[in-house]
Enzyme design. Sequence first.
Site, PDB file in Angstrom:
ATOM      1  N   ILE A   1       0.894  -1.157   0.000  1.00  0.00           N
ATOM      2  CA  ILE A   1       0.000   0.000   0.000  1.00  0.00           C
ATOM      3  C   ILE A   1       0.932   1.206   0.000  1.00  0.00           C
ATOM      4  O   ILE A   1       1.566   1.515   1.007  1.00  0.00           O
ATOM      5  CB  ILE A   1      -0.923   0.014   1.233  1.00  0.00           C
ATOM      6  CG1 ILE A   1      -1.872  -1.189   1.193  1.00  0.00           C
ATOM      7  CG2 ILE A   1      -1.728   1.308   1.281  1.00  0.00           C
ATOM      8  CD1 ILE A   1      -2.820  -1.267   2.371  1.00  0.00           C
ATOM      9  N   PRO A   2       1.064   1.893  -1.144  1.00  0.00           N
ATOM     10  CA  PRO A   2       2.180   2.827  -1.360  1.00  0.00           C
ATOM     11  C   PRO A   2       2.010   4.196  -0.709  1.00  0.00           C
ATOM     12  O   PRO A   2       1.896   5.221  -1.400  1.00  0.00           O
ATOM     13  CB  PRO A   2       2.234   2.931  -2.884  1.00  0.00           C
ATOM     14  CG  PRO A   2       0.811   2.758  -3.308  1.00  0.00           C
ATOM     15  CD  PRO A   2       0.221   1.753  -2.350  1.00  0.00           C
ATOM     16  N   CYS A   3       2.026   4.232   0.617  1.00  0.00           N
ATOM     17  CA  CYS A   3       1.933   5.520   1.300  1.00  0.00           C
ATOM     18  C   CYS A   3       3.164   6.389   1.031  1.00  0.00           C
ATOM     19  O   CYS A   3       3.124   7.611   1.211  1.00  0.00           O
ATOM     20  CB  CYS A   3       1.713   5.325   2.793  1.00  0.00           C
ATOM     21  SG  CYS A   3       2.930   4.288   3.619  1.00  0.00           S
ATOM     22  N   HIS A   4       4.249   5.763   0.572  1.00  0.00           N
ATOM     23  CA  HIS A   4       5.458   6.527   0.258  1.00  0.00           C
ATOM     24  C   HIS A   4       5.276   7.415  -0.973  1.00  0.00           C
ATOM     25  O   HIS A   4       6.079   8.311  -1.220  1.00  0.00           O
ATOM     26  CB  HIS A   4       6.644   5.578   0.034  1.00  0.00           C
ATOM     27  CG  HIS A   4       6.446   4.594  -1.070  1.00  0.00           C
ATOM     28  ND1 HIS A   4       5.710   3.439  -0.916  1.00  0.00           N
ATOM     29  CD2 HIS A   4       6.871   4.604  -2.373  1.00  0.00           C
ATOM     30  CE1 HIS A   4       5.702   2.767  -2.056  1.00  0.00           C
ATOM     31  NE2 HIS A   4       6.401   3.458  -2.953  1.00  0.00           N
TER      32      HIS A   4
END
Length: 283
Positions: A245-248
Site C-alpha cells: 500500500i504505497p503511502c510513500h
Amino acid sequence: METQTDIHFYRIAEAIEYIQRNFKAQPQLDEVAEQIHLSSYHFQRLFTEWAGVSPKKFLQYITLAYAKKMLKEQQATLFETALDSGLSGTGRLHDLFINIEGMTPGEYKKGGEALSINYSFAECPFGTLLVASTAKGICHIAFADDAQEALSELKAMFPNAHYQQMVDMQQQNVLYIFTHDWNQLHQIKLHLKGTDFQLKVWETLLKIPKGQLASYGSIAKQISRPKASRAVGTAIGDNPVAYLIPCHRVIQSSGVFGGYHWGSVRKTAMIGWEAAQTDQFNV
C-alpha cells in the site's frame, strides 16, 4: 474578533465533547445538532468536513473504544458490554465490531486466539521486511531494521494468535513486486482491519501508479473529503502494509516529500527507485 472558522471549530469541539459525555445514551443526530444550535443537515455537513467522519460514525468509534476496554480490562460478558455501552443487545455489539474491527466481539476478546499467522523476513532493495499472512491474505508488512522489535509489534496486534515462521505463496507473491512487472503479477489479497475511513484512504493509495506521486489534499478530494487532509495524513501513517500500500507515494502539495513511518531517507530512495524503474520500462 472571531472568524467563521473559529465559530465552526468551537461548535464541532462542543459537539464532540457532548457525544463523548453522552455516548451511553446513543444520542441521535437531531439531539446533538440542537446542542450547538444548528440544523441536522448543516451539522452533519460541518462535522464531516472537520472530523473526516460523520457524527454517527464518530459515535460508533467512541462506543467501540469503550466496549473494547470493557472486554479487555474488565473481562465483561458480551451482554454486559452491550448494555453498558448503550447498545440494545449483543446483536448491535456484534454488528459494531464487524463493521469497524472486521472481527466479532468474541474474537476481539480472545485477542485473535483462533487466528493462524505465518511470518517471514526477507530482503528487498530498501532493507529487511517482515511479511505476515493469514489464510485470507497479507495482514502485515513492515520494515524490520530491528527484527525482534518488528516481530514484537506484530504480535502485539494479535497477542493470542498462533504464529509460525514460514514462507507461504502469498508472501512470495508480495516479494515479486520488487523484481517483476507489476502488470504481470498474481493478484495479492489483503486481510486488513481498519475504520471505513482508513480503508477508503488505503484503497485510494493502491490506485497511485508506480513512479507517480499524489498529495494529501488530492487523496482527500478523491475520497470526497476535501477538507480532511489532516485525517488523511493520520490514516496514511497508520498503513499496516509497507510498500504494497504505497503511502510513500504521497507527498506535500509544496513538493516536499515529508515524513514516513519507516524513515524519510527510505521514502526518498523508494520514490527515486520507482522513477528509475518506470523510465526503464518506458524506453
